[in-house]
Write a protein that holds these residues in place. Structure first.
Motif, PDB file in Angstrom:
ATOM      1  N   GLN A 108       4.498   4.723  -7.945  1.00 43.40           N
ATOM      2  CA  GLN A 108       4.157   3.365  -7.539  1.00 43.40           C
ATOM      3  C   GLN A 108       5.363   2.748  -6.828  1.00 43.40           C
ATOM      4  O   GLN A 108       6.512   3.136  -7.085  1.00 43.40           O
ATOM      5  CB  GLN A 108       3.785   2.517  -8.759  1.00 43.40           C
ATOM      6  N   ILE A 109       5.085   1.802  -5.939  1.00 44.93           N
ATOM      7  CA  ILE A 109       6.131   1.080  -5.216  1.00 44.93           C
ATOM      8  C   ILE A 109       6.140  -0.384  -5.682  1.00 44.93           C
ATOM      9  O   ILE A 109       5.082  -0.997  -5.843  1.00 44.93           O
ATOM     10  CB  ILE A 109       5.899   1.136  -3.696  1.00 44.93           C
ATOM     11  N   SER A 111       2.343  -1.790  -5.696  1.00 49.34           N
ATOM     12  CA  SER A 111       1.357  -1.075  -4.888  1.00 49.34           C
ATOM     13  C   SER A 111       0.306  -0.416  -5.782  1.00 49.34           C
ATOM     14  O   SER A 111       0.383  -0.465  -7.018  1.00 49.34           O
ATOM     15  CB  SER A 111       2.046   0.015  -4.054  1.00 49.34           C
ATOM     16  N   ASN A 112      -0.651   0.221  -5.142  1.00 47.31           N
ATOM     17  CA  ASN A 112      -1.559   1.116  -5.847  1.00 47.31           C
ATOM     18  C   ASN A 112      -0.761   2.280  -6.431  1.00 47.31           C
ATOM     19  O   ASN A 112       0.307   2.639  -5.937  1.00 47.31           O
ATOM     20  CB  ASN A 112      -2.624   1.646  -4.891  1.00 47.31           C
ATOM     21  N   LYS A 113      -1.264   2.896  -7.485  1.00 43.73           N
ATOM     22  CA  LYS A 113      -0.626   4.067  -8.078  1.00 43.73           C
ATOM     23  C   LYS A 113      -1.176   5.328  -7.419  1.00 43.73           C
ATOM     24  O   LYS A 113      -2.346   5.392  -7.063  1.00 43.73           O
ATOM     25  CB  LYS A 113      -0.884   4.106  -9.587  1.00 43.73           C
ATOM     26  N   ALA A 114      -0.320   6.324  -7.277  1.00 44.86           N
ATOM     27  CA  ALA A 114      -0.733   7.581  -6.657  1.00 44.86           C
ATOM     28  C   ALA A 114      -0.304   8.747  -7.540  1.00 44.86           C
ATOM     29  O   ALA A 114       0.696   8.664  -8.257  1.00 44.86           O
ATOM     30  CB  ALA A 114      -0.130   7.729  -5.262  1.00 44.86           C
ATOM     31  N   ARG A 115      -1.053   9.830  -7.477  1.00 51.06           N
ATOM     32  CA  ARG A 115      -0.713  11.049  -8.202  1.00 51.06           C
ATOM     33  C   ARG A 115      -0.868  12.237  -7.259  1.00 51.06           C
ATOM     34  O   ARG A 115      -1.906  12.385  -6.609  1.00 51.06           O
ATOM     35  CB  ARG A 115      -1.630  11.235  -9.419  1.00 51.06           C
ATOM     36  N   HIS A 116       0.166  13.058  -7.172  1.00 47.70           N
ATOM     37  CA  HIS A 116       0.096  14.209  -6.276  1.00 47.70           C
ATOM     38  C   HIS A 116      -0.767  15.310  -6.894  1.00 47.70           C
ATOM     39  O   HIS A 116      -1.165  15.250  -8.058  1.00 47.70           O
ATOM     40  CB  HIS A 116       1.498  14.737  -5.953  1.00 47.70           C
ATOM     41  N   ASP A 155       0.842  -1.201   0.000  1.00 46.66           N
ATOM     42  CA  ASP A 155       0.000   0.000   0.000  1.00 46.66           C
ATOM     43  C   ASP A 155       0.876   1.250   0.000  1.00 46.66           C
ATOM     44  O   ASP A 155       1.638   1.485   0.946  1.00 46.66           O
ATOM     45  CB  ASP A 155      -0.906  -0.005   1.241  1.00 46.66           C
ATOM     46  N   LEU A 156       0.796   2.026  -1.063  1.00 50.01           N
ATOM     47  CA  LEU A 156       1.432   3.345  -1.100  1.00 50.01           C
ATOM     48  C   LEU A 156       0.524   4.294  -0.331  1.00 50.01           C
ATOM     49  O   LEU A 156      -0.521   4.716  -0.827  1.00 50.01           O
ATOM     50  CB  LEU A 156       1.627   3.798  -2.548  1.00 50.01           C
ATOM     51  N   LYS A 157       0.921   4.623   0.897  1.00 50.54           N
ATOM     52  CA  LYS A 157       0.029   5.353   1.800  1.00 50.54           C
ATOM     53  C   LYS A 157      -0.232   6.783   1.350  1.00 50.54           C
ATOM     54  O   LYS A 157      -1.348   7.277   1.416  1.00 50.54           O
ATOM     55  CB  LYS A 157       0.624   5.351   3.212  1.00 50.54           C
TER      56      LYS A 157
END
Length: 267
Positions: free
Chosen positions: A84-85, A97-102, A22-24
């Motif tokens: 992503q991690i 992990s899940n992908k995240a975008r700032h 999980d990318l927190k």
């Protein structure tokens, strides 16, 4: 008859049906270009990799590689980026992990005020709780001007402010206030205006008694005015945009006529 012996070493690896990475959160540190990510630890992980890219389907740029579960780096490109991690175990199995975008804040001057927009934060499992938009006119004291689920806001008070500029910053907060992600800061300056009178009458009444160029959006440090008579002799000089040329100096009253001014200012 000979008997061969084989030593078999069994090492535990990921359980791909249960283990989850999980990318927190992804956040800017103090709204600057330094960026921070945090993720959970997995048993049997031998390496974590933090990757990013402009396109969510093509994340191949490497930020970090190691065993920490908190990564620090710098945003090298302007605009939105995805992250992503990856985790690997001793057997080479990989979990992503899940992908995240700032979030990235943008601003434009409009007829009603400053039009501010930002992209949605992606991708908290708990979802977005609220976005908080803050404003400062001195660069230190920030006040909350918007709190909600939208991705845009118009600051209609900008033109009524005594300051010629304002600093805005944005952050996203997950549901249950578990995590937050800070975006960038952005400065908006009021367009400068120059109003130059074509005459003045220093005749003793209070009407048009002095010559002053009215400026908006330009600081005194960036201003210089010099006035000359028709023969090129300097009769007035000032770096104070609020000062008046009254047609006299040290008791000497200059005659009526044509004078030349030289204005130097930059925005």
């Amino acid at each position: 008859i000979s008997k061969d012996s084989i030593n078999v070493q069994v090492k535990q690896g990921f359980d791909l049906s249960k283990d989850e990475l999980d990318l927190k959160y992804i956040t800017r540190i103090n709204w600057g270009n330094d960026i921070k990510a945090e993720w959970n630890s997995l048993a049997y992980a031998t390496e974590y990799s933090w990757i990013w890219g402009r396109d969510s389907s093509n994340l191949n740029q490497l930020y970090y590689q190691g065993m920490d579960t908190v990564g620090l780096d710098q945003i090298t490109l302007k605009g939105m980026q995805y992250y992503q991690i990856k985790a690997k175990d001793v057997c080479g199995k990989e979990i992503r992990s899940n992908k995240a975008r700032h979030i990235e804040l943008k601003a434009e001057l409009g007829d009603k005020g400053v039009e501010l927009q930002w992209n949605s934060y992606i991708n908290w499992k708990d979802g977005i709780g609220v976005y908080e938009l803050e404003k400062s006119i001195d660069g230190q004291d920030f006040k909350l001007i918007y709190r909600g689920n939208g991705t845009g806001y118009i600051d209609e008070n900008f033109y009524n402010s005594p300051s010629d500029s304002a600093l805005y910053r944005i952050k996203a907060i997950s549901n249950h206030h578990k995590y937050e992600s800070r975006g960038n800061e952005i400065v908006v300056k009021r367009p400068f205006e120059i109003h130059i009178p074509n005459a003045f009458t220093p005749n003793g009444d209070p009407l048009n008694a002095g010559f002053r160029i009215e400026l908006k959006g330009i600081e005194d440090a960036n201003y210089e005015l010099r006035i000359y008579n028709r023969w090129g002799t300097e009769v007035y000089a000032s770096r104070d945009s609020k000062a008046y040329f009254t047609g006299e100096k040290e008791g000497i009253i200059y005659p009526e006529g044509v004078y030349i001014y030289k204005l130097k200012c930059y925005y």
